[in-house]
Motif scaffolding. Structure first.
Motif, PDB file in Angstrom:
ATOM      1  N   VAL A  11      42.555 -17.324 -16.151  1.00 23.70           N
ATOM      2  CA  VAL A  11      43.416 -17.784 -15.013  1.00 23.70           C
ATOM      3  C   VAL A  11      43.030 -19.193 -14.825  1.00 23.70           C
ATOM      4  CG1 VAL A  11      44.129 -17.488 -12.563  1.00 23.70           C
ATOM      5  CG2 VAL A  11      43.263 -15.524 -13.817  1.00 23.70           C
ATOM      6  N   VAL A  12      44.438 -19.901 -14.976  1.00 21.11           N
ATOM      7  CA  VAL A  12      44.628 -21.515 -15.002  1.00 21.11           C
ATOM      8  C   VAL A  12      45.652 -21.866 -13.995  1.00 21.11           C
ATOM      9  CG1 VAL A  12      43.871 -21.463 -17.440  1.00 21.11           C
ATOM     10  CG2 VAL A  12      46.188 -21.354 -16.740  1.00 21.11           C
ATOM     11  N   LEU A  13      45.232 -23.094 -13.434  1.00 22.04           N
ATOM     12  CA  LEU A  13      46.145 -23.799 -12.703  1.00 22.04           C
ATOM     13  C   LEU A  13      46.614 -24.643 -13.784  1.00 22.04           C
ATOM     14  CD1 LEU A  13      47.359 -24.809  -9.964  1.00 22.04           C
ATOM     15  CD2 LEU A  13      45.496 -26.457  -9.937  1.00 22.04           C
ATOM     16  N   ALA A  14      48.179 -24.492 -13.820  1.00 22.45           N
ATOM     17  CA  ALA A  14      48.943 -25.325 -14.863  1.00 22.45           C
ATOM     18  C   ALA A  14      50.361 -25.807 -14.455  1.00 22.45           C
ATOM     19  CB  ALA A  14      49.164 -24.385 -16.042  1.00 22.45           C
ATOM     20  N   HIS A  15      50.762 -26.927 -15.155  1.00 21.17           N
ATOM     21  CA  HIS A  15      51.800 -27.543 -14.825  1.00 21.17           C
ATOM     22  C   HIS A  15      52.961 -27.131 -15.559  1.00 21.17           C
ATOM     23  CE1 HIS A  15      54.783 -31.127 -15.316  1.00 21.17           C
ATOM     24  NE2 HIS A  15      54.914 -30.831 -13.965  1.00 21.17           N
ATOM     25  N   ILE A  16      53.992 -26.588 -15.260  1.00 21.06           N
ATOM     26  CA  ILE A  16      55.138 -25.851 -15.844  1.00 21.06           C
ATOM     27  C   ILE A  16      56.352 -26.517 -15.998  1.00 21.06           C
ATOM     28  CG2 ILE A  16      54.057 -23.594 -15.960  1.00 21.06           C
ATOM     29  CD1 ILE A  16      56.101 -22.780 -13.710  1.00 21.06           C
ATOM     30  N   HIS A  50      48.009 -18.791 -12.695  1.00 19.99           N
ATOM     31  CA  HIS A  50      48.708 -17.608 -13.461  1.00 19.99           C
ATOM     32  C   HIS A  50      47.759 -17.201 -14.679  1.00 19.99           C
ATOM     33  CE1 HIS A  50      52.937 -17.261 -11.891  1.00 19.99           C
ATOM     34  NE2 HIS A  50      52.162 -16.963 -10.888  1.00 19.99           N
ATOM     35  N   ARG A  51      47.581 -16.200 -15.255  1.00 19.69           N
ATOM     36  CA  ARG A  51      46.877 -15.706 -16.314  1.00 19.69           C
ATOM     37  C   ARG A  51      47.388 -15.877 -17.543  1.00 19.69           C
ATOM     38  NH1 ARG A  51      42.652 -12.304 -15.806  1.00 19.69           N
ATOM     39  NH2 ARG A  51      43.354 -11.662 -13.859  1.00 19.69           N
ATOM     40  N   ILE A  52      46.636 -16.393 -18.446  1.00 19.43           N
ATOM     41  CA  ILE A  52      47.342 -16.671 -19.917  1.00 19.43           C
ATOM     42  C   ILE A  52      47.397 -15.187 -20.579  1.00 19.43           C
ATOM     43  CG2 ILE A  52      46.774 -17.561 -22.366  1.00 19.43           C
ATOM     44  CD1 ILE A  52      45.061 -19.774 -20.809  1.00 19.43           C
ATOM     45  N   LEU A  82      51.047 -21.904 -24.426  1.00 14.71           N
ATOM     46  CA  LEU A  82      50.242 -21.025 -23.576  1.00 14.71           C
ATOM     47  C   LEU A  82      51.393 -20.221 -22.980  1.00 14.71           C
ATOM     48  CD1 LEU A  82      47.417 -22.700 -21.937  1.00 14.71           C
ATOM     49  CD2 LEU A  82      47.294 -21.387 -24.030  1.00 14.71           C
ATOM     50  N   THR A  83      51.210 -19.096 -22.833  1.00 14.43           N
ATOM     51  CA  THR A  83      52.366 -18.141 -22.249  1.00 14.43           C
ATOM     52  C   THR A  83      51.610 -17.536 -20.945  1.00 14.43           C
ATOM     53  OG1 THR A  83      53.622 -17.442 -24.050  1.00 14.43           O
ATOM     54  CG2 THR A  83      53.829 -16.186 -21.995  1.00 14.43           C
ATOM     55  N   LEU A  84      52.125 -17.785 -19.753  1.00 19.07           N
ATOM     56  CA  LEU A  84      51.452 -17.399 -18.496  1.00 19.07           C
ATOM     57  C   LEU A  84      52.394 -16.313 -17.834  1.00 19.07           C
ATOM     58  CD1 LEU A  84      50.689 -21.268 -17.073  1.00 19.07           C
ATOM     59  CD2 LEU A  84      49.310 -19.828 -18.430  1.00 19.07           C
ATOM     60  N   MET A  85      51.498 -15.618 -17.021  1.00 19.74           N
ATOM     61  CA  MET A  85      52.231 -14.463 -16.324  1.00 19.74           C
ATOM     62  C   MET A  85      51.390 -14.266 -14.899  1.00 19.74           C
ATOM     63  SD  MET A  85      53.753 -10.703 -17.236  1.00 19.74           S
ATOM     64  CE  MET A  85      54.960  -9.930 -16.186  1.00 19.74           C
ATOM     65  N   GLY A  86      51.994 -14.278 -13.696  1.00 16.67           N
ATOM     66  CA  GLY A  86      51.111 -13.997 -12.688  1.00 16.67           C
ATOM     67  C   GLY A  86      50.741 -12.341 -12.468  1.00 16.67           C
ATOM     68  N   ASP A  87      49.642 -11.927 -12.206  1.00 19.17           N
ATOM     69  CA  ASP A  87      49.093 -10.542 -12.133  1.00 19.17           C
ATOM     70  C   ASP A  87      50.020  -9.674 -11.304  1.00 19.17           C
ATOM     71  OD1 ASP A  87      47.169 -11.197 -13.878  1.00 19.17           O
ATOM     72  OD2 ASP A  87      45.456 -10.798 -12.353  1.00 19.17           O
ATOM     73  N   GLY A  88      50.817 -10.156 -10.205  1.00 24.90           N
ATOM     74  CA  GLY A  88      51.643  -9.473  -9.309  1.00 24.90           C
ATOM     75  C   GLY A  88      53.098  -9.393 -10.014  1.00 24.90           C
ATOM     76  N   ASN A  89      53.210 -10.100 -10.870  1.00 25.66           N
ATOM     77  CA  ASN A  89      54.718 -10.266 -11.454  1.00 25.66           C
ATOM     78  C   ASN A  89      55.151  -9.114 -12.248  1.00 25.66           C
ATOM     79  OD1 ASN A  89      54.850 -12.811 -10.045  1.00 25.66           O
ATOM     80  ND2 ASN A  89      54.839 -14.025 -11.816  1.00 25.66           N
ATOM     81  N   LEU A  90      56.349  -8.736 -12.280  1.00 26.19           N
ATOM     82  CA  LEU A  90      56.823  -7.674 -13.091  1.00 26.19           C
ATOM     83  C   LEU A  90      57.398  -7.809 -14.249  1.00 26.19           C
ATOM     84  CD1 LEU A  90      58.262  -5.516 -10.076  1.00 26.19           C
ATOM     85  CD2 LEU A  90      56.187  -5.237 -10.999  1.00 26.19           C
ATOM     86  N   LYS A  91      58.011  -9.328 -14.356  1.00 29.69           N
ATOM     87  CA  LYS A  91      58.495  -9.523 -15.421  1.00 29.69           C
ATOM     88  C   LYS A  91      58.754 -11.237 -15.164  1.00 29.69           C
ATOM     89  CE  LYS A  91      63.098  -9.105 -13.369  1.00 29.69           C
ATOM     90  NZ  LYS A  91      64.252  -8.129 -13.422  1.00 29.69           N
ATOM     91  N   THR A 129      51.654 -25.993 -22.478  1.00 23.89           N
ATOM     92  CA  THR A 129      50.728 -26.554 -23.417  1.00 23.89           C
ATOM     93  C   THR A 129      49.454 -26.434 -22.891  1.00 23.89           C
ATOM     94  OG1 THR A 129      50.759 -28.852 -23.167  1.00 23.89           O
ATOM     95  CG2 THR A 129      52.532 -27.814 -24.502  1.00 23.89           C
ATOM     96  N   ARG A 130      48.523 -26.504 -23.845  1.00 26.73           N
ATOM     97  CA  ARG A 130      46.948 -26.456 -23.211  1.00 26.73           C
ATOM     98  C   ARG A 130      46.679 -27.886 -22.424  1.00 26.73           C
ATOM     99  NH1 ARG A 130      43.495 -23.061 -26.320  1.00 26.73           N
ATOM    100  NH2 ARG A 130      44.521 -22.135 -27.948  1.00 26.73           N
ATOM    101  N   SER A 131      47.692 -28.923 -22.880  1.00 29.81           N
ATOM    102  CA  SER A 131      47.428 -30.117 -22.133  1.00 29.81           C
ATOM    103  C   SER A 131      47.945 -30.138 -20.687  1.00 29.81           C
ATOM    104  CB  SER A 131      47.786 -31.449 -22.886  1.00 29.81           C
ATOM    105  OG  SER A 131      49.187 -31.205 -23.174  1.00 29.81           O
ATOM    106  N   ASP A 132      48.803 -29.254 -20.426  1.00 29.15           N
ATOM    107  CA  ASP A 132      49.393 -29.105 -19.171  1.00 29.15           C
ATOM    108  C   ASP A 132      48.172 -28.373 -18.009  1.00 29.15           C
ATOM    109  OD1 ASP A 132      51.874 -30.125 -19.739  1.00 29.15           O
ATOM    110  OD2 ASP A 132      52.713 -28.335 -20.422  1.00 29.15           O
ATOM    111  N   VAL A 133      47.442 -27.756 -18.706  1.00 24.80           N
ATOM    112  CA  VAL A 133      46.428 -26.941 -17.634  1.00 24.80           C
ATOM    113  C   VAL A 133      45.558 -27.946 -16.940  1.00 24.80           C
ATOM    114  CG1 VAL A 133      44.482 -25.302 -17.657  1.00 24.80           C
ATOM    115  CG2 VAL A 133      46.423 -25.034 -19.269  1.00 24.80           C
ATOM    116  N   VAL A 134      45.668 -28.014 -15.654  1.00 29.77           N
ATOM    117  CA  VAL A 134      44.765 -28.726 -14.804  1.00 29.77           C
ATOM    118  C   VAL A 134      43.292 -28.318 -14.583  1.00 29.77           C
ATOM    119  CG1 VAL A 134      44.703 -29.611 -12.280  1.00 29.77           C
ATOM    120  CG2 VAL A 134      46.800 -29.391 -13.300  1.00 29.77           C
ATOM    121  N   ALA A 135      43.307 -27.164 -14.422  1.00 29.68           N
ATOM    122  CA  ALA A 135      41.950 -26.458 -14.256  1.00 29.68           C
ATOM    123  C   ALA A 135      41.734 -24.978 -14.437  1.00 29.68           C
ATOM    124  CB  ALA A 135      41.437 -26.527 -12.840  1.00 29.68           C
TER     125      ALA A 135
END
Length: 177
Positions: free
Chosen positions: A81-86, A94-96, A104-113, A119-125
């Protein structure tokens, strides 16, 4: 109003514990994340309240906190789970769910779709732990419990709609907290 519309409105109504705008000082998301990034770059661990419902059912809006640290972008993997700039000053926690080289493709655990891409460099933490329900003890993402939760929840993506509806109903009826 149709009964299904009434049910939708009831399930999506703000709960009594929602306190945005009531004695709360809030920064716009980009400024808030910039502050977090500054602290992360200094080598600090940052704990901040989660806003939004995209990571439920395990992490709840304004109840739980994420514990963030700097990460090695090359070590990021599916399930983190990362904090990322999209893009366009938008940041998500969201989770990778997919890795393709630098993408990287991210999706929130509570998202249905719907997914986000960065990119990896967009990940803050990266999230290392959660402080849930104001407990003193942290729930570390590396613990057996969280690893099991994560694997099961990600695998249940095709039936999340039903599970999230049941969860929302139980929360609104005050059967679970």
């Amino acid at each position: 109003m149709k009964p299904t519309e009434k049910l939708k409105r009831w399930l999506n109504a703000e709960t009594a514990d929602y306190n945005a705008g009531k004695n709360v000082v809030s920064k716009p998301n980009p400024l808030y994340v910039k502050s977090i990034k500054t602290l992360i770059d200094e080598g600090r661990t940052v704990e901040f309240p989660v806003r939004g419902w995209s990571m439920r059912i395990f992490v709840e809006h304004e109840r739980d906190k994420a514990v963030l640290v700097a990460c090695n972008p090359t070590a990021l993997k599916r399930g983190d789970v990362v904090l990322a700039h999209i893009g366009n000053e938008i940041y998500v926690l969201h989770r990778i769910i997919g890795v393709d080289g630098e993408e990287l493709t991210l999706m929130g655990d509570g998202n249905l779709k719907g997914t986000e891409h960065c990119t990896r460099s967009d990940v803050v933490a990266i999230v290392t732990a959660w402080r849930r329900k104001n407990r003193e003890q942290l729930d570390y993402v590396s613990s057996r419990k969280w690893c099991i939760y994560s694997k099961i929840w990600v695998a249940l993506c095709p039936i999340r709609r039903v599970l999230l509806l049941a969860w929302k109903t139980l929360r609104r009826l005050h059967i679970v907290e």
